[in-house]
Design a protein around this motif. Sequence first.
Motif, PDB file in Angstrom:
ATOM      1  N   GLY A 296      -1.866 -26.365   6.349  1.00 16.72           N
ATOM      2  CA  GLY A 296      -1.851 -26.803   4.949  1.00 16.72           C
ATOM      3  C   GLY A 296      -0.793 -26.109   4.108  1.00 16.72           C
ATOM      4  N   CYS A 297      -0.210 -25.038   4.652  1.00 17.38           N
ATOM      5  CA  CYS A 297       0.824 -24.312   3.898  1.00 17.38           C
ATOM      6  C   CYS A 297       2.204 -24.730   4.387  1.00 17.38           C
ATOM      7  N   VAL A 298       3.068 -25.070   3.441  1.00 18.08           N
ATOM      8  CA  VAL A 298       4.473 -25.306   3.778  1.00 18.08           C
ATOM      9  C   VAL A 298       5.246 -24.154   3.140  1.00 18.08           C
ATOM     10  N   HIS A 299       5.902 -23.344   3.967  1.00 19.16           N
ATOM     11  CA  HIS A 299       6.592 -22.176   3.410  1.00 19.16           C
ATOM     12  C   HIS A 299       8.068 -22.498   3.188  1.00 19.16           C
ATOM     13  N   ASN A 300       8.803 -21.508   2.673  1.00 15.54           N
ATOM     14  CA  ASN A 300      10.191 -21.740   2.254  1.00 15.54           C
ATOM     15  C   ASN A 300      11.155 -20.762   2.912  1.00 15.54           C
ATOM     16  N   ALA A 301      10.678 -20.101   3.989  1.00 17.59           N
ATOM     17  CA  ALA A 301      11.526 -19.124   4.680  1.00 17.59           C
ATOM     18  C   ALA A 301      12.088 -18.086   3.714  1.00 17.59           C
ATOM     19  N   HIS A 302      11.261 -17.654   2.774  1.00 16.33           N
ATOM     20  CA  HIS A 302      11.761 -16.607   1.878  1.00 16.33           C
ATOM     21  C   HIS A 302      12.096 -15.355   2.664  1.00 16.33           C
ATOM     22  N   MET A 303      11.261 -15.081   3.670  1.00 11.88           N
ATOM     23  CA  MET A 303      11.551 -13.871   4.445  1.00 11.88           C
ATOM     24  C   MET A 303      11.108 -14.041   5.887  1.00 11.88           C
ATOM     25  N   PHE A 304      11.746 -13.273   6.769  1.00 11.47           N
ATOM     26  CA  PHE A 304      11.251 -13.214   8.140  1.00 11.47           C
ATOM     27  C   PHE A 304      10.906 -11.763   8.435  1.00 11.47           C
ATOM     28  N   TYR A 305       9.633 -11.537   8.728  1.00 10.33           N
ATOM     29  CA  TYR A 305       9.235 -10.173   9.064  1.00 10.33           C
ATOM     30  C   TYR A 305       8.541 -10.157  10.412  1.00 10.33           C
ATOM     31  N   LEU A 306       8.496  -8.968  11.002  1.00  7.52           N
ATOM     32  CA  LEU A 306       7.701  -8.780  12.212  1.00  7.52           C
ATOM     33  C   LEU A 306       6.917  -7.496  12.026  1.00  7.52           C
ATOM     34  N   LYS A 307       5.896  -7.331  12.859  1.00  6.26           N
ATOM     35  CA  LYS A 307       5.125  -6.088  12.807  1.00  6.26           C
ATOM     36  C   LYS A 307       5.234  -5.380  14.143  1.00  6.26           C
ATOM     37  N   THR A 308       5.520  -4.091  14.052  1.00  2.73           N
ATOM     38  CA  THR A 308       5.635  -3.252  15.246  1.00  2.73           C
ATOM     39  C   THR A 308       4.265  -2.625  15.506  1.00  2.73           C
ATOM     40  N   ALA A 309       4.184  -1.740  16.519  1.00 10.97           N
ATOM     41  CA  ALA A 309       2.893  -1.117  16.839  1.00 10.97           C
ATOM     42  C   ALA A 309       2.425  -0.200  15.716  1.00 10.97           C
ATOM     43  N   ASP A 310       3.354   0.597  15.188  1.00  7.04           N
ATOM     44  CA  ASP A 310       2.968   1.542  14.134  1.00  7.04           C
ATOM     45  C   ASP A 310       4.213   1.967  13.325  1.00  7.04           C
ATOM     46  N   GLU A 311       3.977   2.860  12.388  1.00  6.82           N
ATOM     47  CA  GLU A 311       5.027   3.298  11.464  1.00  6.82           C
ATOM     48  C   GLU A 311       6.215   3.929  12.204  1.00  6.82           C
ATOM     49  N   LYS A 312       5.902   4.709  13.226  1.00  8.49           N
ATOM     50  CA  LYS A 312       6.943   5.423  13.968  1.00  8.49           C
ATOM     51  C   LYS A 312       7.867   4.437  14.698  1.00  8.49           C
ATOM     52  N   GLU A 313       7.240   3.484  15.348  1.00 13.51           N
ATOM     53  CA  GLU A 313       8.023   2.478  16.080  1.00 13.51           C
ATOM     54  C   GLU A 313       8.854   1.634  15.107  1.00 13.51           C
ATOM     55  N   CYS A 314       8.278   1.394  13.952  1.00  8.69           N
ATOM     56  CA  CYS A 314       8.968   0.597  12.931  1.00  8.69           C
ATOM     57  C   CYS A 314      10.247   1.322  12.481  1.00  8.69           C
ATOM     58  N   ALA A 315      10.124   2.617  12.233  1.00  6.77           N
ATOM     59  CA  ALA A 315      11.281   3.413  11.802  1.00  6.77           C
ATOM     60  C   ALA A 315      12.345   3.463  12.910  1.00  6.77           C
ATOM     61  N   ALA A 316      11.890   3.559  14.153  1.00  6.94           N
ATOM     62  CA  ALA A 316      12.820   3.629  15.282  1.00  6.94           C
ATOM     63  C   ALA A 316      13.573   2.300  15.444  1.00  6.94           C
ATOM     64  N   LEU A 317      12.866   1.200  15.303  1.00  8.74           N
ATOM     65  CA  LEU A 317      13.509  -0.122  15.406  1.00  8.74           C
ATOM     66  C   LEU A 317      14.522  -0.309  14.282  1.00  8.74           C
ATOM     67  N   ARG A 318      14.112   0.102  13.107  1.00  7.94           N
ATOM     68  CA  ARG A 318      15.000  -0.013  11.947  1.00  7.94           C
ATOM     69  C   ARG A 318      16.280   0.795  12.162  1.00  7.94           C
ATOM     70  N   ALA A 319      16.136   2.016  12.682  1.00  7.35           N
ATOM     71  CA  ALA A 319      17.293   2.882  12.945  1.00  7.35           C
ATOM     72  C   ALA A 319      18.174   2.289  14.044  1.00  7.35           C
TER      73      ALA A 319
END
Length: 388
Positions: A296-319
């Motif tokens: 029922g939701c039509v989105h507009n691709a405002h953003m594309f995000y993903l979720k990693t396992a945790d904060e540490k992995e997120c920081a490592a992927l970002r780096a």
Amino acid sequence: MNQKKPPFTGHEKIRFNVPPFTGKEFAYMKEAVENQKICGDGEFTGRVSRWFEERTGTAKCLLTTSCTHATELAALLCDIRPGDEVIMPSFTFVSTANAFVLRGAVPVFVDVRPDTMNIDETLIEGAVTERTRAIVPVHYAGVSCEMDTILDVAARHGLYVIEDAAQGVMASYKGRALGTMGDFGCYSFHETKNYSMGEGGALLIREPKDVEMAEIYREKGTDRSKYFRGQVDKYRWQEYGSSYLPSDLNAAYLWAQLEQAEEINRQRLARWQEYYEMLTPLARQNRIELPSVPEGCVHNAHMFYLKTADEKECAALRAYLKEHDILAVSHYVPLHSAPAGKKYGRFFGEDRYTTKDSERLLRLPMYYGLTREDAAFVAEKVKAFYGA
Ligand SMILES: *Cc1c(COP(=O)(O)O)cnc(C)c1O
């Protein structure tokens, strides 16, 4: 300009955001200057407002200097007073809360659902007290909140609904445009949004009865809007108010993009879909989580995000991405954990997902002009990080 960059070489920096530009912006801004009307409510402001009114079916669209100001206008129109409570997610931009804190109200933060990062509609009713005056759903990433439930709770308890649809332009819920379902809806045209005028926003008003006061608050507390339409001979100070109308120069910049709105939307959705498909194998292996768009939701691709396992992995992927000249960024620090959030608001119930999921969320580059090759390069690097 930025959209017409040279062919991809593999060594170029991929920015997180590039402000939208279609090519006609300068011509329209020149036209505004030649119209000798560069203050608010000129020709282009009128065009933009009518465009949204026709497209969304809202009773009135008033262009504002920001989404922040549109939300402040909504708080004035709801006559929010000291001690009132306003229910909202904690995972949002500061303006969602500030607009009500400025009126002396208490933001009551409710947890988000992990699939969309939108307010968990099933928890809202439990947070309602006799002081509650309004609910503020935030449509994160242009994916709608579960509005049927929210509107039902609001109707049963006599509450206002103010949609923070800053990210929701051109997106819909069961065929209804985001921003048009609540009493008021707020759009943003900041340079990070899908359609931009540098700084700017709009207030969407569902009920015609609310239009007159909205115009007064927006025009320094005067009935100048009526005066410009020739409905009164002089304009007078009617109420308190402020100046919430943007220059027509900014509206002219935005108009160029609204003319290309379908094309911008189509291109963003294509990039979003490519990211999604390229990263699905990683999600299948449970290495990352991908966003979901409910039925029922039509989105507009405002953003594309993903979720990693945790904060540490997120920081490592970002780096890791940064090492490859790709700018990926995290998002909100939950408001209830920030100094002002502690001072002015409170969290209702348990924080199951707000903090934990905000820490592991990473947004990938997404803007009008991002090429298929760029998106593929980014997805490749995400996969490489996971050794896939
Ligand atoms: C961008 C944004 C705002 C603020 O918009 P401005 O136009 O910069 O005031 C408010 N809420 C959300 C959810 C946003 O993404």
